[in-house]
Design an enzyme around this catalytic site. Structure first.
Site, PDB file in Angstrom:
ATOM      1  N   THR A   1      47.424  14.938  57.373  1.00  0.00           N
ATOM      2  CA  THR A   1      48.577  15.831  57.330  1.00  0.00           C
ATOM      3  C   THR A   1      49.599  15.332  58.351  1.00  0.00           C
ATOM      4  O   THR A   1      49.233  14.776  59.384  1.00  0.00           O
ATOM      5  CB  THR A   1      48.184  17.277  57.640  1.00  0.00           C
ATOM      6  OG1 THR A   1      47.520  17.326  58.907  1.00  0.00           O
ATOM      7  CG2 THR A   1      47.257  17.817  56.558  1.00  0.00           C
TER       8      THR A   1
ATOM      9  N   ALA B   1      51.533  16.696  60.633  1.00  0.00           N
ATOM     10  CA  ALA B   1      51.500  17.201  62.009  1.00  0.00           C
ATOM     11  C   ALA B   1      50.248  16.745  62.741  1.00  0.00           C
ATOM     12  O   ALA B   1      50.315  16.258  63.875  1.00  0.00           O
ATOM     13  CB  ALA B   1      51.594  18.722  62.002  1.00  0.00           C
TER      14      ALA B   1
ATOM     15  N   LYS C   1      38.233  10.029  56.848  1.00  0.00           N
ATOM     16  CA  LYS C   1      38.434  11.003  55.772  1.00  0.00           C
ATOM     17  C   LYS C   1      38.944  10.363  54.490  1.00  0.00           C
ATOM     18  O   LYS C   1      38.864  10.974  53.421  1.00  0.00           O
ATOM     19  CB  LYS C   1      39.347  12.122  56.259  1.00  0.00           C
ATOM     20  CG  LYS C   1      38.650  13.047  57.262  1.00  0.00           C
ATOM     21  CD  LYS C   1      39.512  14.207  57.686  1.00  0.00           C
ATOM     22  CE  LYS C   1      38.697  15.224  58.497  1.00  0.00           C
ATOM     23  NZ  LYS C   1      38.215  14.706  59.786  1.00  0.00           N
TER      24      LYS C   1
ATOM     25  N   PHE D   1      41.303  25.097  62.657  1.00  0.00           N
ATOM     26  CA  PHE D   1      42.389  26.069  62.644  1.00  0.00           C
ATOM     27  C   PHE D   1      42.290  26.968  63.879  1.00  0.00           C
ATOM     28  O   PHE D   1      41.205  27.242  64.397  1.00  0.00           O
ATOM     29  CB  PHE D   1      42.301  26.943  61.394  1.00  0.00           C
ATOM     30  CG  PHE D   1      42.891  26.297  60.160  1.00  0.00           C
ATOM     31  CD1 PHE D   1      43.575  25.101  60.214  1.00  0.00           C
ATOM     32  CD2 PHE D   1      42.766  26.924  58.934  1.00  0.00           C
ATOM     33  CE1 PHE D   1      44.119  24.526  59.082  1.00  0.00           C
ATOM     34  CE2 PHE D   1      43.303  26.358  57.782  1.00  0.00           C
ATOM     35  CZ  PHE D   1      43.985  25.159  57.855  1.00  0.00           C
TER      36      PHE D   1
END
Length: 411
Positions: free
Chosen positions: A310, A312, A335, A399
């Site tokens: 991603t 960010a 990944k 998260f």
């Protein structure tokens, strides 16, 4: 809060056995062979469709064979995709025999079970609601084959594995999103250090489901092509599923082998789904792991990055790594091989770090070709080998700023 410099090194823990099953295959050898050959496990999304409209356009790391592998009859009440993968992963690399040996030697109450997951068996709950029937009272009810309350709880995985292993020590579920099965190592280390247990089975399992695929897509985090960690054109992650385990115990006098040497945890709580822009939590977790191990950053040879692809995440992590480690470090995200396996990412990528220590295989980054300008020289796109690797680290960031870094070494 003590300064990082004041942290005393922890007692190392021996890693008696370890294993992982991912989209690359079953067991350690399948993982190492795929990393070595730069053969990824991602495929165009073919996960059984849920909801209305077209199947989500993305790539996934799906484990083959789960649909046709129900749990053995004694464990049928726990049957669901997540627990099927747990059982499949547990069977690899002689892991059941290693657990039986330590259980019989120490006693079942002296071995903890600490497992991480993000969504557990929520896929079974989705199916139950999709197939609601009219109950005896006229109200909606789950179909009979899914009217099993245990599979509709976050602790489904831990409860199943406790029954399957016969372990009777503390049984803990850790659910801190994508750092879940990294934080289990720290939890287990504290249980052993405090004398509550003498050994621990740690690990994690997460499987694909509608909530995962459509939930991450709703956040705008899913790419329509295979993920490209740290690439200048990266545009999102690929989701995957996986399971893995490790067995930790105090080492005997003069014992060699692979060890957990340190762990670092932080909760920067910057944002629900975005990393701290200056990488505060990431730096704290990595520095804490080094301090607890009594190891200098220059001594770490390989770092498996969180590296989700991603925009960010990767830029922030690259900056944190460049600020802490010398140019000699080989760091990469794997990944591109497995997809982001969420609550299983910590154990899977710890297995990759252990493979680096054991085999000298330092994976690069798959699918990416043009490094982002934020990347320092530590982030390597090509594979390498190291014959004298002493320490390897794994980053797992979740998260809400739930971050964990683990440091592994050779005795």
């Amino acid at each position: 809060m003590p300064s990082l410099q004041s942290l005393s090194p922890i007692a190392a823990l021996s890693i008696r056995a370890y294993t992982a099953t991912t989209a690359l295959g079953r067991g350690r050898a399948a993982q190492a062979e795929a990393l070595r050959a730069r053969r990824g496990g991602l495929r165009e999304n073919d996960f059984p469709h849920t909801g209305e409209g077209a199947r989500l356009r993305t790539w996934i790391g799906r484990v083959d064979g789960l649909e046709d592998a129900p749990l053995p009859d004694p464990w049928a009440r726990w049957d669901c995709r997540n627990n099927r993968l747990a059982w499949l992963a547990f069977q690899q690399d002689g892991f059941p025999e290693a657990v039986s040996e330590v259980r019989d030697r120490l006693g079942p109450t002296r071995v903890a079970l600490v497992l991480g997951t993000s969504t557990a068996s929520i896929g079974a709950t989705e199916e139950a609601y999709a197939r609601l029937e009219e109950g005896a009272d006229g109200e909606p009810a789950f179909p009979a084959d899914l009217d099993r309350p245990i599979v509709h709880t976050p602790h489904s995985l831990g409860d199943f594995m406790q029954a399957a292993t016969g372990l009777r020590g503390p049984c803990v579920t850790v659910a801190t999103a994508c750092s879940s099965s990294a934080k289990v190592f720290a939890q287990a280390a504290r249980l052993i250090s405090s004398g509550i247990v003498d050994a621990a089975v740690v690990g994690g399992v997460d499987t694909l489901c509608g909530s995962v695929l459509y939930g991450f897509n709703s956040l705008g985090l899913v790419s329509v092509r295979p993920c490209r960690p740290f690439d200048s054109e990266r545009d999102g992650l690929s989701l995957g599923e996986a399971g893995g385990f490790a067995l930790l115990e105090r080492p005997g006098p003069g014992e060699g082998g692979l060890q957990l040497r340190g762990y670092g945890e932080s909760s920067d709580a910057h944002h629900m789904s975005a990393p701290h822009p200056e990488g505060l939590g990431a730096r704290l977790a990595m520095s804490d792991a080094l301090a607890r191990a009594g190891v200098e950053a220059r001594d770490v040879g390989y770092l498996n990055l969180h590296g989700t692809a991603t925009p960010a995440n990767d830029g922030v992590e690259a900056g944190a790594v460049a600020a802490l480690f010398p140019d000699s470090l080989h760091a990469s995200s794997t990944k591109g091989w497995t997809g982001h396996t969420l609550g299983a990412a910590g154990i899977v990528e710890s297995v990759f770090a252990l493979i680096a220590l054991e085999d000298g295989l330092l994976p690069g980054v798959l699918n990416s070709t043009a490094p982002d300008a934020a990347c320092g020289p530590q982030i390597r796109f090509d594979n390498a080998r190291s014959e004298g690797l002493r320490y390897a680290m794994n980053n797992s960031f979740g998260f809400g700023g739930n971050n964990s870094s683990l440091l592994f070494g050779r005795a």
